[in-house]
Design a protein around this motif. Structure first.
Motif, PDB file in Angstrom:
ATOM      1  N   VAL A 184      -6.033   1.230  11.052  1.00 34.92           N
ATOM      2  CA  VAL A 184      -4.856   1.637  10.301  1.00 34.92           C
ATOM      3  C   VAL A 184      -5.226   2.907   9.536  1.00 34.92           C
ATOM      4  N   VAL A 185      -4.396   3.939   9.676  1.00 32.62           N
ATOM      5  CA  VAL A 185      -4.589   5.174   8.912  1.00 32.62           C
ATOM      6  C   VAL A 185      -3.427   5.258   7.934  1.00 32.62           C
ATOM      7  N   ALA A 186      -3.735   5.331   6.645  1.00 27.86           N
ATOM      8  CA  ALA A 186      -2.656   5.371   5.654  1.00 27.86           C
ATOM      9  C   ALA A 186      -2.793   6.625   4.797  1.00 27.86           C
ATOM     10  N   ILE A 187      -1.729   7.441   4.801  1.00 24.73           N
ATOM     11  CA  ILE A 187      -1.786   8.679   4.031  1.00 24.73           C
ATOM     12  C   ILE A 187      -0.492   8.857   3.249  1.00 24.73           C
ATOM     13  N   GLY A 188      -0.639   9.016   1.951  1.00 28.07           N
ATOM     14  CA  GLY A 188       0.544   9.174   1.112  1.00 28.07           C
ATOM     15  C   GLY A 188       0.160   8.984  -0.336  1.00 28.07           C
ATOM     16  N   PRO A 189       1.129   8.614  -1.183  1.00 28.81           N
ATOM     17  CA  PRO A 189       0.807   8.399  -2.591  1.00 28.81           C
ATOM     18  C   PRO A 189      -0.292   7.339  -2.749  1.00 28.81           C
ATOM     19  N   LEU A 190      -1.093   7.469  -3.798  1.00 29.13           N
ATOM     20  CA  LEU A 190      -2.216   6.542  -4.015  1.00 29.13           C
ATOM     21  C   LEU A 190      -1.749   5.098  -4.032  1.00 29.13           C
ATOM     22  N   ILE A 191      -0.611   4.850  -4.660  1.00 25.41           N
ATOM     23  CA  ILE A 191      -0.145   3.467  -4.770  1.00 25.41           C
ATOM     24  C   ILE A 191       0.176   2.892  -3.387  1.00 25.41           C
ATOM     25  N   MET A 192       0.732   3.755  -2.516  1.00 28.23           N
ATOM     26  CA  MET A 192       1.031   3.295  -1.163  1.00 28.23           C
ATOM     27  C   MET A 192      -0.253   2.987  -0.404  1.00 28.23           C
ATOM     28  N   MET A 193      -1.243   3.885  -0.527  1.00 24.26           N
ATOM     29  CA  MET A 193      -2.506   3.668   0.196  1.00 24.26           C
ATOM     30  C   MET A 193      -3.194   2.408  -0.329  1.00 24.26           C
ATOM     31  N   LYS A 194      -3.068   2.179  -1.622  1.00 25.12           N
ATOM     32  CA  LYS A 194      -3.656   0.967  -2.204  1.00 25.12           C
ATOM     33  C   LYS A 194      -2.975  -0.285  -1.622  1.00 25.12           C
ATOM     34  N   MET A 195      -1.638  -0.270  -1.583  1.00 27.38           N
ATOM     35  CA  MET A 195      -0.910  -1.446  -1.094  1.00 27.38           C
ATOM     36  C   MET A 195      -1.219  -1.707   0.381  1.00 27.38           C
ATOM     37  N   VAL A 196      -1.294  -0.634   1.165  1.00 33.16           N
ATOM     38  CA  VAL A 196      -1.621  -0.814   2.585  1.00 33.16           C
ATOM     39  C   VAL A 196      -3.023  -1.415   2.723  1.00 33.16           C
ATOM     40  N   SER A 197      -3.965  -0.890   1.932  1.00 30.93           N
ATOM     41  CA  SER A 197      -5.342  -1.379   2.017  1.00 30.93           C
ATOM     42  C   SER A 197      -5.426  -2.853   1.612  1.00 30.93           C
ATOM     43  N   LEU A 198      -4.673  -3.218   0.581  1.00 25.91           N
ATOM     44  CA  LEU A 198      -4.663  -4.636   0.165  1.00 25.91           C
ATOM     45  C   LEU A 198      -4.098  -5.522   1.264  1.00 25.91           C
ATOM     46  N   LEU A 199      -3.083  -4.978   1.950  1.00 24.02           N
ATOM     47  CA  LEU A 199      -2.438  -5.751   3.012  1.00 24.02           C
ATOM     48  C   LEU A 199      -3.372  -5.972   4.205  1.00 24.02           C
ATOM     49  N   THR A 200      -4.116  -4.927   4.584  1.00 23.27           N
ATOM     50  CA  THR A 200      -4.921  -5.047   5.808  1.00 23.27           C
ATOM     51  C   THR A 200      -6.251  -5.752   5.577  1.00 23.27           C
ATOM     52  N   LYS A 201      -6.691  -5.794   4.320  1.00 24.43           N
ATOM     53  CA  LYS A 201      -8.003  -6.352   4.024  1.00 24.43           C
ATOM     54  C   LYS A 201      -8.190  -7.785   4.550  1.00 24.43           C
ATOM     55  N   PRO A 202      -7.253  -8.702   4.219  1.00 24.03           N
ATOM     56  CA  PRO A 202      -7.454 -10.080   4.703  1.00 24.03           C
ATOM     57  C   PRO A 202      -7.500 -10.175   6.228  1.00 24.03           C
ATOM     58  N   TYR A 203      -6.861  -9.233   6.911  1.00 22.19           N
ATOM     59  CA  TYR A 203      -6.890  -9.245   8.383  1.00 22.19           C
ATOM     60  C   TYR A 203      -8.155  -8.582   8.927  1.00 22.19           C
ATOM     61  N   GLY A 204      -8.893  -7.945   8.055  1.00 15.46           N
ATOM     62  CA  GLY A 204     -10.115  -7.266   8.482  1.00 15.46           C
ATOM     63  C   GLY A 204      -9.864  -6.066   9.381  1.00 15.46           C
ATOM     64  N   ILE A 205      -8.703  -5.419   9.215  1.00 20.84           N
ATOM     65  CA  ILE A 205      -8.427  -4.227  10.040  1.00 20.84           C
ATOM     66  C   ILE A 205      -8.979  -2.993   9.332  1.00 20.84           C
ATOM     67  N   LYS A 206      -9.798  -2.248  10.043  1.00 20.41           N
ATOM     68  CA  LYS A 206     -10.361  -1.030   9.467  1.00 20.41           C
ATOM     69  C   LYS A 206      -9.245  -0.108   8.991  1.00 20.41           C
ATOM     70  N   THR A 207      -9.343   0.356   7.752  1.00 19.15           N
ATOM     71  CA  THR A 207      -8.266   1.149   7.175  1.00 19.15           C
ATOM     72  C   THR A 207      -8.815   2.434   6.566  1.00 19.15           C
ATOM     73  N   ILE A 208      -8.338   3.558   7.097  1.00 20.89           N
ATOM     74  CA  ILE A 208      -8.773   4.858   6.578  1.00 20.89           C
ATOM     75  C   ILE A 208      -7.676   5.432   5.694  1.00 20.89           C
ATOM     76  N   VAL A 209      -8.072   5.895   4.493  1.00 24.78           N
ATOM     77  CA  VAL A 209      -7.110   6.562   3.617  1.00 24.78           C
ATOM     78  C   VAL A 209      -7.601   7.986   3.373  1.00 24.78           C
ATOM     79  N   SER A 210      -6.690   8.863   2.963  1.00 21.13           N
ATOM     80  CA  SER A 210      -7.053  10.262   2.722  1.00 21.13           C
ATOM     81  C   SER A 210      -6.810  10.586   1.252  1.00 21.13           C
ATOM     82  N   MET A 211      -7.892  10.961   0.530  1.00 22.38           N
ATOM     83  CA  MET A 211      -7.772  11.187  -0.911  1.00 22.38           C
ATOM     84  C   MET A 211      -7.474  12.657  -1.194  1.00 22.38           C
ATOM     85  N   ASN A 212      -6.373  12.888  -1.904  1.00 21.32           N
ATOM     86  CA  ASN A 212      -6.004  14.254  -2.258  1.00 21.32           C
ATOM     87  C   ASN A 212      -6.257  14.440  -3.752  1.00 21.32           C
ATOM     88  N   SER A 213      -7.543  14.597  -4.115  1.00 21.69           N
ATOM     89  CA  SER A 213      -7.911  14.631  -5.529  1.00 21.69           C
ATOM     90  C   SER A 213      -7.749  16.023  -6.116  1.00 21.69           C
TER      91      SER A 213
END
Lengths: 281, 462
Positions: A184-213
């Motif tokens: 899963v590749v998730a790119i967008g607002p931090l809160i969205m990337m956080k929610m996606v990551s929380l969602l995929t974690k229990p399924y153990g799906i590798k999740t890449i996010v992109s940080m725009n610091s």
């Protein structure tokens, strides 16, 4: 100076520019970014490379007019030039070897997710793209995304496109329906990337996010873009911008994003004042 | 007969109270009259001990003699024979530990003000003469220089004088490296840095900005583009942190970030310039080097009421120049010596509200020869600050190394070179300055650039 060879308005505040930068175009890969500056005494801001054409020697950027610098950039027209444009910076996304991926873009993040979807598609993965917007007037890149995805799902917060919901709702449904994603590749607002990551974690799906610091140089020099990944401090600019979404401390990242909120607003307001008060963003 | 007064003629300074709220230059330079008087203090020693202390071998007695005779133009030209950045060196070289340390006059009284005289000659030239250096005839051989700081500019200037076609690749939008982003305006005016760079360009050097080598082009690709030799002068740009809890709180800066925002991006002019910097009432700067002094003095100028330098050893051991520590103290910077941070404390929303420190005492000498600071148990206390600036050192940027596997480096990142030539493990590739040594001085970097230029010339003439 870097000439703008093409300008497209994608929605009221989001613009696309193809910029002449042959050296960068030759080397750019999905996931990387450029730093630009529009005026003398202007800020340096990072923008993700949305696309590139090695033959034409152009790099595409897509940006939302949120602050003074992006507004000044938006005022430039085809044929005008951008003062400074440096890149490609950051580590390219590792996208090889996946069978089925879900690429998720939130708002402007969709523009950044596009090259990732395109690359995964080229590499032979089955790609489901999920893009989320506040309302249907803000939808961007629909045609482009259709071309690089097996299935495209567009959700709006207010349901104005007939598909109300958040990107996480769509992803959750797809996973529950039995889609076996290995990425899963998730790119967008931090809160969205956080929610996606929380969602995929229990399924153990590798999740890449992109940080725009927030960053100054983009080459590892300032350390302003520090992000905590697992128990380590990383620099988004040289260690990222891609990180494992299950390891990123999003709450810290969201806090760090507010460091200059007040001043950013001040700059923008001063700029709008000089323009005579027209503010329609 | 030489002027035998024991002290240097005073160089006027901006009043400490006034200057601590502006970014104008602190030291104001000699007048023609004072410069000639100071020049007369030079004994014109035949054995020239001072020259041996200069990493670029400026012909010191000769240029001072010309100043004494009122030939200021000749004096500057004499300096420029071996030093292409005299106005910069006259300001930021640590003369007290180089040329002036070896001055015979220093045995009884103060050394001749070599730095002040160098600065005077360079400033006089800039103000009164046009740089008419003619380009040497090109020999058709291309050399790439990575980085436009003191090492790169010197190497490029020397090679251009020898006829090479030199292109400098600079990652930032303006050339100058640490001279632009690191050293503050009040110590080294940026307009002056750009003027000195202009005179290097006049020698025929081409500078390409916005070129991040290691990313946009690798070293091997530079060779493919026709460059027959490469000099790496990419500096020490990677900031270090202490690794203590709370370093990612809002309000913690690396000195690099703090200074780059202020110097390169001109945050001191905000909102006239667009880049902001956040300075609060109480600021702690951690470290005891010149960078720490620069950061502290910038914070003061931006309105901080209490600025602390937190350093774990004693004042005598501070690596900063004595003059800089002196200036900082004059401006009201508070030294908290024998004090080491243990953690940074944040508010509920994650902003710095204090820094816990532990008192130190000096024990036995360590590897550096300085007495090792040892924590005093139970002496933890909290310094109330809302901004913390980490000025504990920088290491070389890994961008080039990471895309050049055959370039050998030290574990801490420094590029390994032959000390006499600057040659790296990669054929035709040379390096010098902070990229090799870790953070050091402008003049040492210039010396390394010069040495490498000679070696590159020999290599390409073979």
């Amino acid at each position: 100076m870097y000439r703008i060879v093409k300008k497209r308005i994608l929605n009221p505040t989001v613009k696309l520019m193809e910029v002449e930068a042959p050296y960068i175009a030759k080397k750019a890969e999905p996931g990387q970014f450029i730093m630009l500056r529009v005026s003398e005494d202007g800020e340096r801001i990072p923008l993700t490379i949305a696309d590139y054409d090695r033959q034409e020697g152009t790099v595409t950027i897509i940006f939302q007019e949120v602050g003074k610098t992006t507004r000044l950039l938006g005022e430039l027209e085809q044929g005008d030039s951008i003062l400074d444009f440096a890149g490609p910076l950051g580590v390219a996304s590792h996208l090889g070897g996946y069978k089925k991926a879900a690429v998720i873009g939130g708002g402007l993040g969709t523009a950044i997710a596009y090259p990732q979807a395109k690359k995964l598609h080229e590499l032979g993965a089955e790609v489901d793209v999920i893009a989320g917007f506040r309302d249907s007037s803000l939808i961007i890149l629909e045609k482009e995304l259709e071309q690089v995805s097996s299935r495209l799902f567009i959700a709006t917060d207010d349901g104005s496109n007939g598909n109300k919901g958040f990107v996480t709702d769509v992803l959750d449904k797809l996973i529950k329906e039995g889609n076996q994603y290995d990425l899963v590749v998730a790119i967008g607002p931090l809160i969205m990337m956080k929610m996606v990551s929380l969602l995929t974690k229990p399924y153990g799906i590798k999740t890449i996010v992109s940080m725009n610091s927030v960053m100054i140089d983009g080459t590892g020099m300032c350390g302003g873009c520090r992000v905590t990944v697992g128990d380590q401090t990383k620099f988004s600019c040289v260690d990222g911008p891609d990180f494992d979404g299950h390891m990123v401390d999003f709450d810290e990242a969201m806090r760090r994003q507010t460091m200059y909120k007040g001043q950013e607003k001040q700059s923008l307001e001063a700029h709008i004042c000089r323009l005579g008060g027209a503010f329609n963003g | 007969m030489a002027d035998m007064s024991l002290k240097k003629y005073e160089m006027p300074h901006q009043n400490a109270k006034v200057r601590s709220s502006n970014f104008k230059e602190v030291a104001l330079g000699y007048t023609e009259e004072t410069a000639m008087k100071e020049a007369n203090r030079c004994l014109q020693c035949k054995h020239k001990p001072c020259v041996a202390g200069c990493p670029v071998n400026v012909q010191i007695p000769e240029f001072i003699k010309l100043i004494g005779e009122g030939d200021f133009e000749g004096a500057c030209e004499k300096i420029k024979e071996t030093n292409s950045l005299p106005a910069i060196c006259g300001r930021v070289c640590p003369q007290e530990s180089q040329c002036e340390q070896l001055c015979v006059r220093a045995k009884k009284g103060e050394a001749v003000g070599i730095g002040r005289l160098e600065r005077f000659a360079a400033d006089w030239f800039m103000e009164n003469r046009q740089d008419n250096t003619e380009c040497t005839i090109r020999n058709g051989k291309k050399v790439a220089v990575i980085g436009s700081g003191p090492a790169g500019l010197t190497c490029a200037g020397d090679l251009a004088k020898k006829g090479y076609e030199v292109t400098i690749f600079e990652a930032f939008h303006v050339p100058g490296g640490v001279l632009m982003y690191g050293i503050p305006e009040f110590r080294l005016p940026k307009a002056l840095v750009q003027k000195e760079i202009e005179s290097v360009k006049q020698l025929g050097v081409n500078i390409m900005t916005n070129m991040v080598i290691g990313k946009v082009l690798s070293l091997d690709e530079l060779v493919e583009e026709g460059f027959e030799a490469i000099f790496i002068g990419s500096g020490a740009g990677l900031p270090s942190f202490l690794g203590i809890p709370g370093e990612n709180l809002n309000g913690v800066y690396s000195a690099n970030e703090f200074l780059t925002r202020i110097n390169l991006m001109k945050a001191y002019k905000y909102p006239e310039a667009d880049t902001p910097v956040r300075v609060t009432k109480n600021v702690a700067v951690v470290g005891g080097g010149n960078v720490a002094m620069d950061a502290a003095r910038c914070a003061k100028r931006l309105g901080a009421e209490n600025v602390y330098i937190v350093y774990r050893r004693s004042e005598e051991e501070m690596p900063a120049r004595i003059e800089e520590v002196h200036h900082a103290k004059e401006e009201g910077i508070i030294l908290k010596i024998l004090s080491n941070p243990t953690r940074i404390i944040g508010t509920e929303d994650g902003w710095v509200k204090g820094m816990e420190c532990i008192e130190m005492e000096l024990g036995e000498p360590d590897a550096s020869g300085r007495r090792r600071p040892v924590p005093k148990e139970g002496s933890e206390h909290v310094l109330e600050v809302e901004t913390v600036i980490m000025a504990i050192g920088q290491s070389p940027n890994p961008l080039i190394k990471s895309t050049t596997p055959d370039l050998e480096t030290q574990k801490w990142g420094g590029i390994i070179v032959n000390e006499d030539t600057g040659a790296t493990s990669k054929e035709g590739v040379y390096a010098g300055g902070d990229a090799v040594t870790g953070a050091a001085t402008v003049i040492l970097a210039m010396g390394a650039g010069r040495k490498a230029a000679t070696a590159i010339d020999e290599y390409l003439s073979r």
